[in-house]
Motif scaffolding. Structure first.
Motif, short mmCIF file in Angstrom:
data_model
loop_
_atom_site.label_atom_id
_atom_site.label_comp_id
_atom_site.label_asym_id
_atom_site.label_seq_id
_atom_site.Cartn_x
_atom_site.Cartn_y
_atom_site.Cartn_z
N SER A 299 0.83 -1.20 0.00
CA SER A 299 0.00 0.00 0.00
C SER A 299 0.86 1.25 0.00
CB SER A 299 -0.92 0.02 1.22
OG SER A 299 -1.65 1.23 1.24
N LEU A 300 0.49 2.19 -0.85
CA LEU A 300 1.18 3.47 -0.91
C LEU A 300 0.46 4.52 -0.07
CD1 LEU A 300 1.89 3.65 -4.74
CD2 LEU A 300 3.43 2.87 -2.93
N HIS B 219 -6.39 5.71 -4.99
CA HIS B 219 -6.62 5.30 -6.38
C HIS B 219 -5.43 4.55 -6.97
CE1 HIS B 219 -4.58 9.14 -7.23
NE2 HIS B 219 -4.38 8.69 -8.45
N LEU B 220 -4.22 4.86 -6.55
CA LEU B 220 -3.07 4.09 -7.03
C LEU B 220 -3.06 2.69 -6.44
CD1 LEU B 220 -0.14 6.69 -7.10
CD2 LEU B 220 -1.61 5.93 -8.98
N ASP B 221 -3.41 2.58 -5.16
CA ASP B 221 -3.50 1.26 -4.54
C ASP B 221 -4.55 0.40 -5.25
OD1 ASP B 221 -1.47 1.70 -2.70
OD2 ASP B 221 -2.84 2.33 -1.11
N ALA B 222 -5.68 0.99 -5.57
CA ALA B 222 -6.74 0.25 -6.27
C ALA B 222 -6.25 -0.21 -7.65
CB ALA B 222 -8.00 1.10 -6.41
N GLN B 223 -5.54 0.66 -8.35
CA GLN B 223 -5.01 0.28 -9.67
C GLN B 223 -3.95 -0.81 -9.54
OE1 GLN B 223 -3.67 3.88 -11.56
NE2 GLN B 223 -5.74 4.56 -12.00
N ALA C 244 -0.28 6.13 -17.23
CA ALA C 244 -0.72 7.48 -17.59
C ALA C 244 -1.31 8.19 -16.37
CB ALA C 244 -1.74 7.42 -18.72
N ALA C 245 -2.10 7.49 -15.58
CA ALA C 245 -2.69 8.08 -14.37
C ALA C 245 -1.61 8.44 -13.36
CB ALA C 245 -3.71 7.12 -13.76
N GLU C 246 -0.66 7.55 -13.19
CA GLU C 246 0.42 7.78 -12.24
C GLU C 246 1.28 8.97 -12.68
OE1 GLU C 246 2.14 4.06 -10.16
OE2 GLU C 246 3.74 4.75 -11.49
N TRP D 184 8.66 -7.74 -11.46
CA TRP D 184 8.78 -6.33 -11.81
C TRP D 184 7.84 -5.45 -11.01
CZ3 TRP D 184 6.10 -2.11 -13.42
CH2 TRP D 184 6.85 -1.02 -13.86
N LEU D 185 6.57 -5.80 -10.96
CA LEU D 185 5.59 -4.93 -10.32
C LEU D 185 5.88 -4.76 -8.83
CD1 LEU D 185 3.07 -3.20 -10.60
CD2 LEU D 185 1.69 -5.26 -10.23
N ILE D 186 6.20 -5.85 -8.16
CA ILE D 186 6.49 -5.75 -6.72
C ILE D 186 7.71 -4.85 -6.48
CG2 ILE D 186 7.27 -7.04 -4.69
CD1 ILE D 186 5.48 -9.35 -5.73
N ARG D 187 8.77 -5.08 -7.25
CA ARG D 187 9.97 -4.24 -7.09
C ARG D 187 9.66 -2.78 -7.39
NH1 ARG D 187 13.42 -8.21 -10.08
NH2 ARG D 187 12.93 -6.83 -11.81
N HIS D 188 8.89 -2.54 -8.42
CA HIS D 188 8.57 -1.16 -8.83
C HIS D 188 7.75 -0.45 -7.75
CE1 HIS D 188 7.93 2.14 -11.62
NE2 HIS D 188 6.64 2.09 -11.32
N ILE D 189 6.75 -1.12 -7.21
CA ILE D 189 5.93 -0.51 -6.17
C ILE D 189 6.75 -0.24 -4.92
CG2 ILE D 189 4.01 -0.91 -4.56
CD1 ILE D 189 2.62 -2.48 -6.84
N LYS D 190 7.53 -1.23 -4.50
CA LYS D 190 8.27 -1.10 -3.24
C LYS D 190 9.43 -0.11 -3.33
CE LYS D 190 7.08 -5.29 -0.83
NZ LYS D 190 7.56 -6.40 -0.05
N SER D 191 9.84 0.21 -4.52
CA SER D 191 10.94 1.16 -4.63
C SER D 191 10.43 2.47 -5.25
CB SER D 191 12.09 0.57 -5.45
OG SER D 191 11.67 0.22 -6.75
N SER D 192 10.22 2.49 -6.53
CA SER D 192 9.88 3.73 -7.23
C SER D 192 8.56 4.34 -6.80
CB SER D 192 9.86 3.48 -8.74
OG SER D 192 11.14 3.06 -9.16
N ASP D 193 7.51 3.54 -6.73
CA ASP D 193 6.20 4.10 -6.37
C ASP D 193 6.16 4.56 -4.92
OD1 ASP D 193 5.34 3.71 -8.94
OD2 ASP D 193 3.96 2.08 -8.47
N LEU D 194 6.88 3.88 -4.07
CA LEU D 194 6.94 4.31 -2.67
C LEU D 194 7.59 5.68 -2.54
CD1 LEU D 194 6.28 3.53 0.21
CD2 LEU D 194 8.51 2.43 0.36
#
Length: 134
Positions: free
Chosen positions: A10-11, A15-19, A59-61, A114-124
Motif C-alpha cells: 500500500s502506498l 486510487h493508485l492502490d486500487a489500480q 498514464a494516471a500515475e 517487476w511490479l512488486i519491485r517497482h511498487i516497493k521502490s519507485s512508487d513508494l
C-alpha cells in the motif's frame, strides 16, 4: 506462483492502490494462462490486455506526478517505458516461438517480480514525496 497484492504494498494513495490491486489480478490471470497450457497466440493476447492496462495505469500515475511537480518524473517514465517494451518483446516471442518453456519462464519471472519491485521502490518514493516525508 501466485501474484497477490497485500497491504505491505500500500502506498496510502487510494486510487493508485486500487489500480495496483487490479494490476495484480491481471498479472495473475496471465500467470494462470502460462501454467494452463495456453497457446502462444492466447498468451500474446493476454499480454496485450496487460499492456493496455499498464498504459492506463502509468498514464494516471504520471499525470499525478506531473500535477504535483514530482522531481523524478522522467526517471519514472523511463521505468514505465521499459516495462512496456519488455511486454512487447515477450508478446513478439509468444507470437513467433509459441509456448516454449524458456519464453514462459521468462514471462513468468518478469511478471512476478517487476511490479512488486517497482511498487516497493519507485512508487513508494512518489507516495512519500506526496506526503512530504523524508
Amino acid at each position: 506462483m501466485v501474484m497477490q497484492w497485500d497491504p505491505s504494498l500500500s502506498l496510502g494513495v487510494e486510487h493508485l492502490d486500487a489500480q495496483h490491486q487490479e494490476f495484480f489480478r491481471r498479472l495473475q490471470r496471465f500467470l494462470d494462462a502460462c501454467k494452463g497450457n495456453q497457446g502462444g497466440a492466447a498468451l500474446a493476447e493476454m499480454l496485450g490486455y496487460l499492456r493496455r492496462y499498464a498504459e492506463e495505469h502509468f498514464a494516471a500515475e504520471e499525470l499525478l506526478m506531473r500535477e504535483q511537480g514530482f522531481p523524478y518524473l522522467a526517471t519514472h517514465q523511463e521505468q514505465h517505458a521499459e516495462f512496456i517494451a519488455k511486454l512487447d518483446r515477450l508478446t513478439a516471442a509468444f507470437e513467433q516461438r509459441g509456448t516454449r518453456a524458456d519464453t514462459i519462464a521468462e514471462a513468468m519471472d518478469f511478471a512476478s517480480t517487476w511490479l512488486i519491485r517497482h511498487i516497493k521502490s519507485s512508487d513508494l518514493v512518489i507516495a512519500r514525496w506526496l506526503r512530504r516525508e523524508p
